[in-house]
Enzyme design. Structure first.
Site, mmCIF file in Angstrom:
data_model
loop_
_atom_site.group_PDB
_atom_site.id
_atom_site.type_symbol
_atom_site.label_atom_id
_atom_site.label_comp_id
_atom_site.label_asym_id
_atom_site.label_seq_id
_atom_site.Cartn_x
_atom_site.Cartn_y
_atom_site.Cartn_z
ATOM 1 N N GLU A 114 0.820 -1.214 0.000
ATOM 2 C CA GLU A 114 0.000 0.000 0.000
ATOM 3 C C GLU A 114 0.853 1.263 0.000
ATOM 4 O O GLU A 114 0.442 2.295 -0.523
ATOM 5 C CB GLU A 114 -0.951 0.028 1.200
ATOM 6 C CG GLU A 114 -2.125 -0.933 1.094
ATOM 7 C CD GLU A 114 -1.786 -2.327 1.582
ATOM 8 O OE1 GLU A 114 -0.609 -2.571 1.945
ATOM 9 O OE2 GLU A 114 -2.696 -3.180 1.601
ATOM 10 N N PHE B 234 -10.787 -7.675 14.189
ATOM 11 C CA PHE B 234 -9.784 -8.103 13.211
ATOM 12 C C PHE B 234 -9.526 -6.966 12.210
ATOM 13 O O PHE B 234 -10.452 -6.383 11.664
ATOM 14 C CB PHE B 234 -10.284 -9.354 12.478
ATOM 15 C CG PHE B 234 -9.332 -9.822 11.408
ATOM 16 C CD1 PHE B 234 -8.057 -10.282 11.732
ATOM 17 C CD2 PHE B 234 -9.699 -9.781 10.063
ATOM 18 C CE1 PHE B 234 -7.180 -10.704 10.744
ATOM 19 C CE2 PHE B 234 -8.826 -10.204 9.073
ATOM 20 C CZ PHE B 234 -7.561 -10.666 9.421
ATOM 21 N N GLN B 235 -8.275 -6.660 12.012
ATOM 22 C CA GLN B 235 -7.844 -5.603 11.094
ATOM 23 C C GLN B 235 -8.474 -4.251 11.409
ATOM 24 O O GLN B 235 -8.827 -3.494 10.514
ATOM 25 C CB GLN B 235 -8.083 -6.013 9.637
ATOM 26 C CG GLN B 235 -7.207 -7.203 9.260
ATOM 27 C CD GLN B 235 -7.095 -7.445 7.774
ATOM 28 O OE1 GLN B 235 -8.030 -7.188 7.028
ATOM 29 N NE2 GLN B 235 -5.946 -7.957 7.351
ATOM 30 N N LYS C 158 -17.231 -0.946 6.767
ATOM 31 C CA LYS C 158 -17.736 -1.841 5.730
ATOM 32 C C LYS C 158 -19.256 -1.795 5.627
ATOM 33 O O LYS C 158 -19.816 -1.826 4.524
ATOM 34 C CB LYS C 158 -17.270 -3.270 6.034
ATOM 35 C CG LYS C 158 -17.553 -4.228 4.891
ATOM 36 C CD LYS C 158 -16.873 -5.567 5.114
ATOM 37 C CE LYS C 158 -17.113 -6.493 3.932
ATOM 38 N NZ LYS C 158 -16.422 -7.778 4.126
ATOM 39 N N MET D 219 24.553 9.021 1.388
ATOM 40 C CA MET D 219 24.327 10.265 2.129
ATOM 41 C C MET D 219 24.644 10.076 3.608
ATOM 42 O O MET D 219 25.211 10.960 4.254
ATOM 43 C CB MET D 219 22.874 10.726 1.954
ATOM 44 C CG MET D 219 22.583 12.064 2.594
ATOM 45 S SD MET D 219 23.631 13.386 1.933
ATOM 46 C CE MET D 219 22.547 14.086 0.684
HETATM 47 C C1 LIG Z 1 12.579 5.741 4.930
HETATM 48 C C2 LIG Z 1 13.877 6.373 5.270
HETATM 49 N N1 LIG Z 1 14.719 5.760 6.139
HETATM 50 C C3 LIG Z 1 15.921 6.342 6.440
HETATM 51 C C4 LIG Z 1 16.284 7.544 5.888
HETATM 52 C C5 LIG Z 1 17.629 8.190 6.248
HETATM 53 N N2 LIG Z 1 18.475 8.279 5.042
HETATM 54 C C6 LIG Z 1 18.575 9.397 4.304
HETATM 55 S S1 LIG Z 1 19.530 9.199 2.959
HETATM 56 C C7 LIG Z 1 19.878 7.604 3.368
HETATM 57 C C8 LIG Z 1 20.752 6.769 2.495
HETATM 58 C C9 LIG Z 1 20.156 6.550 1.161
HETATM 59 O O1 LIG Z 1 20.912 5.581 0.453
HETATM 60 P P1 LIG Z 1 20.716 5.417 -1.108
HETATM 61 O O2 LIG Z 1 19.280 5.316 -1.433
HETATM 62 O O3 LIG Z 1 21.594 4.318 -1.573
HETATM 63 O O4 LIG Z 1 21.188 6.826 -1.655
HETATM 64 P P2 LIG Z 1 22.671 7.428 -1.794
HETATM 65 O O5 LIG Z 1 22.808 8.438 -0.715
HETATM 66 O O6 LIG Z 1 23.647 6.302 -1.651
HETATM 67 O O7 LIG Z 1 22.675 8.032 -3.147
HETATM 68 C C10 LIG Z 1 19.245 7.251 4.558
HETATM 69 C C11 LIG Z 1 19.358 5.953 5.219
HETATM 70 C C12 LIG Z 1 15.352 8.140 5.010
HETATM 71 N N3 LIG Z 1 15.599 9.323 4.436
HETATM 72 N N4 LIG Z 1 14.180 7.532 4.701
#
Ligand SMILES: Cc1ncc(C[n+]2csc(CCOP(=O)(O)OP(=O)(O)O)c2C)c(N)n1
Ligand SMILES: [Mg+2]
Lengths: 84, 633
Positions: B90, B152-153, B202, B525
């Site tokens: 979802e 449920f749910q 529902k 990042m």
């Molecule tokens: C759902 C979620 N969990 C954690 C983060 C924290 N976060 C920000 S950037 C990042 C790394 C992203 O890695 P990737 O998609 O490989 O991108 P890159 O920076 O390597 O280009 C994380 C863990 C986030 N922004 N969103």
């Protein structure tokens, strides 16, 4: 200007499911502590009146009043500062 | 639920119906329909042409009504009028609806079941709220009598979503279902747009109703405030004081945000700049609000904005803020934002944004497009033409010089493939006209920096929430909104994993979505921040030992064009072939794992302390890393 004072907000609210929770939740999620809260029916059964008091500086209170006005079921918000 | 509460609700929610004249009576008015059929009819009336969702017990009546509607109302070409696109999760449906909304400007619609279906939708709803994206999300709920019984749910959707969405309705009285649905669309798209959740038990879906074909809920407070804002006309005195301040300025700058796109004001902004000659920098959300290839465009500002935009903010003496909110990625230190500005003006549709972060000298609360047009009219009527008068000649020359000297740049000599070069190579072909979605991380910032954006609604990215996993489903939704457009998801190896199941959705629906995976073997990042703030201790951000073979994964999901690019020399040819492929295509590029995002204004720092890295010219000696504090986010 940044002095923390007591403020009383009067909120006229549509009596919808969850409306009160949304008001209380807004204050909680924006880190405002509600010191007192009174909810009362009004002559119009569709509307209830909330009176709540919070503490904050003027700017913070202006901001929370504006945020409260964004809630869909809020009809009116009025605000007065009370002596601390 | 206590009986009296239900009765009170029915009373309160008396629908507002204006007496319909014979002319605008709905052809189906007075027809008997189930609640589920009413929902589907309102969706059709609202102009919905695609929905995204996953079925389940509590929403089955609606799914059945959609099935029957599609069977009995085929389009001329035999296709379904209300196709219901099924994701893997979802969350995917929510981001597809959001991608659709971002690319089209229309309300995105998602329909999910109760409990886990609804809770999986929380992230896209919050994401859309934070970026002001209009959605209507319909959730099934357990029967009215079972609410509150730990059925449920069952999940407390109105409480959960009430905290995240623009508004949530729990429909316990079937007689107001029709008006509620219509009101949900009204709220989602009006004022500052946002997501609206409608939780429908529902038994309400199964209730026998009479379709009215009209009517909304009374929401007098909201409507009165909306009317105030929408009718607010900038008066002569307001225009006069604005131009008086502008006349004193020598280095004025426009700071434009996502509000320009949301309000359809990009054309008005272009005209305003043509008339008055103010250079424009946008926020990340505002990319495309002003053609980034224009000589007066400074691309975007902020934490990873261009150095020349940030220096222009440092240098300007006047700021016109349009639909932007001085958030912490732009104004990390609000007092030091635009330190030489003697006058800051702000136009926004949301009164709560005026002065929220930064005190402004002049503001107008109202529609951006109309406000800009009003200022143009006033300027024309009063012979205000600073651009033609050459008033900003020196400032324009300064801007051109900033753009030349502090241009984005990177290591062109490296043996390793540089991510910036990948984006540049794509942009040479797409020329700022492709729709780009992204995950979150370094790849997102590179895509923001190195692509051109020539028009609104071409940049789809989770700006405020920064939700990894956004890119792939958003691209799918965007492709449904713009069937003929080139839609490219620029994704990261971490981000794409979050909604990897949606790869199969691309092929199931035969969408020509292009996916570029910039694989740096980890959460780049996060590593960049760990290098800066945690002495290079890469806690759980290195994935060089992970074994996933993305090419095999996408092939298993039916991608016939799937390639891994590892050699720099093959870059241009591979990208040309990749983009030319007619169907879904997946390109994994093994990039330099040490490539960083520059410039960077560290958290809690001013633009003067911006780090520009080894390849972008800095204006002053960058502040040492020791001034960065790791308790700032
Ligand atoms: C759902 C979620 N969990 C954690 C983060 C924290 N976060 C920000 S950037 C990042 C790394 C992203 O890695 P990737 O998609 O490989 O991108 P890159 O920076 O390597 O280009 C994380 C863990 C986030 N922004 N969103
Ligand atoms: Mg990565």
């Amino acid at each position: 200007m940044n002095a923390v004072t007591q403020h009383t907000l009067t909120i006229m609210l549509q009596n919808e499911t969850g409306a009160l929770v949304r008001v209380a939740g807004l204050f909680a999620s924006r880190s405002y502590n509600i010191d007192s809260l009174n909810v009362a029916a009004t002559a119009d059964p569709a509307i209830s009146k909330l009176v709540l008091s919070i503490r904050g500086d003027d700017q913070a209170v202006v901001q929370i009043v504006r945020q409260t006005r964004k809630l869909i079921d809020v009809l009116e918000v009025s605000h007065q500062a009370t002596a601390d | 639920m206590p009986r009296n509460r239900t009765i009170v609700n029915a009373q309160l929610m008396n629908t507002q119906s204006t007496p319909a004249s014979a002319g605008n009576l709905h052809p189906l008015a007075a027809k008997s329909m189930s609640g589920a059929e009413v929902i589907v009819q309102v969706l059709a009336d609202e102009g919905v042409d695609v929905m995204f969702g996953y079925s389940g017990g509590a929403i089955l009546p609606v799914y059945d009504a959609v099935f029957r509607y599609n069977a009995t109302h085929p389009n001329d070409d035999g296709s379904e009028p209300l196709p219901l696109i099924v994701p893997a999760n979802e969350q995917g449906a929510g981001f597809m609806a959001a991608g659709y909304a971002r690319a089209s400007g229309k309300v995105g619609v998602a329909v999910v079941t109760s409990g886990p279906g609804a809770t999986n939708m929380v992230t896209p709803v919050r994401d859309s709220m934070a970026d002001s994206i209009p959605l209507v999300v319909i959730c099934g709920q357990v029967g009215v009598a079972a609410i509150g019984s730990d059925a449920f749910q069952e999940a407390p959707v109105s409480t959960i979503m009430g905290a995240c969405a623009k508004h949530v309705f729990l429909v316990t009285d079937a007689s107001v279902l029709e008006a509620t649905l219509r009101t949900a669309f009204e709220i989602a798209r009006s004022g500052r747009p946002g997501p609206v959740v409608v939780d429908v038990p529902k038994d309400v879906q199964n209730t026998a109703l009479t379709f009215a074909g009209q009517g909304q809920l009374p929401i007098p407070g909201y409507r009165a405030r909306l009317r105030n804002v929408q009718s607010a006309q900038l008066d002569d005195a307001g225009c006069a004081s604005f131009f008086e301040a502008l006349a004193k300025a020598e280095r004025p700058l426009i700071y434009a945000g996502g509000g320009v796109i949301a309000s359809g004001a990009a054309e008005a902004l272009r005209g305003f700049v043509a008339d008055f000659g103010l250079p424009v920098t946008t926020t990340l959300m505002g990319l495309g609000a002003f053609d980034t290839t224009d000589p007066l465009a400074l691309h975007f500002l902020g934490m990873h904005g261009t150095a020349y935009a940030n220096y222009a903010v440092e240098d300007c003496d006047f700021v016109l803020t349009l639909g932007a909110r001085f958030d912490d990625r732009v104004a990390g230190v609000p007092d030091k934002f635009a330190p030489r500005a003697k006058f800051i003006a702000q136009v926004d549709i949301d009164p709560a944004e005026i002065g929220k972060v930064k005190t402004v000298d002049w503001h107008h609360i109202g529609d951006l497009r109309r406000t800009l047009e009003r200022l143009r009219e006033y300027g024309a009527a009063h012979g205000i033409q600073p651009r033609q008068d050459g008033r900003y000649a020196a400032w324009h020359a300064h801007i051109a010089e900033l753009k030349r000297v502090h241009a984005l740049n990177y290591d062109h000599d490296s043996e390793l493939i540089q991510p910036y070069a990948v984006i540049e190579a794509i942009n040479r072909i797409t020329d700022g006209r492709a729709i780009i979605s992204t995950g979150v991380g370094q790849h997102q910032m590179w895509a923001a920096q190195y692509f051109d954006y020539r028009a609104p609604r071409h940049w789809l990215s989770s700006g405020s929430m920064g939700t990894m996993g956004f890119g792939l489903p958003a691209a799918i939704g965007a492709q449904f909104a713009r069937r003929d457009a080139t839609v490219i998801d620029i994704d990261g190896d971490g981000s794409i994993r979050m909604n990897l199941g949606e790869l199969e959705t691309v092929t199931t629906y035969g969408l020509p979505v292009k996916i570029v995976l910039l694989n740096n073997r980890g959460d780049g990042m996060v590593r960049q921040w760990q290098k800066l703030f945690f002495k290079g201790r890469f806690a759980s951000s290195d994935k060089s030992l992970h074994t996933k073979d993305f090419i095999k994964a996408v092939q298993a999901d039916g991608f016939t064009w799937a390639r891994r690019l590892e050699r720099k020399e093959e870059l241009a040819d591979t990208i040309a072939e990749f983009l030319a492929f007619e169907g879904p295509a997946f390109l994994e590029v093994m990039i330099d794992p040490d490539a960083g995002v520059y410039p960077m204004v560290g958290p809690g720092m001013s633009y003067a302390q911006m780090i520009t890295g080894d390849f972008i010219a800095s204006r002053q000696r960058a502040a040492g890393d020791e001034t960065l504090r790791n308790d700032m986010f």
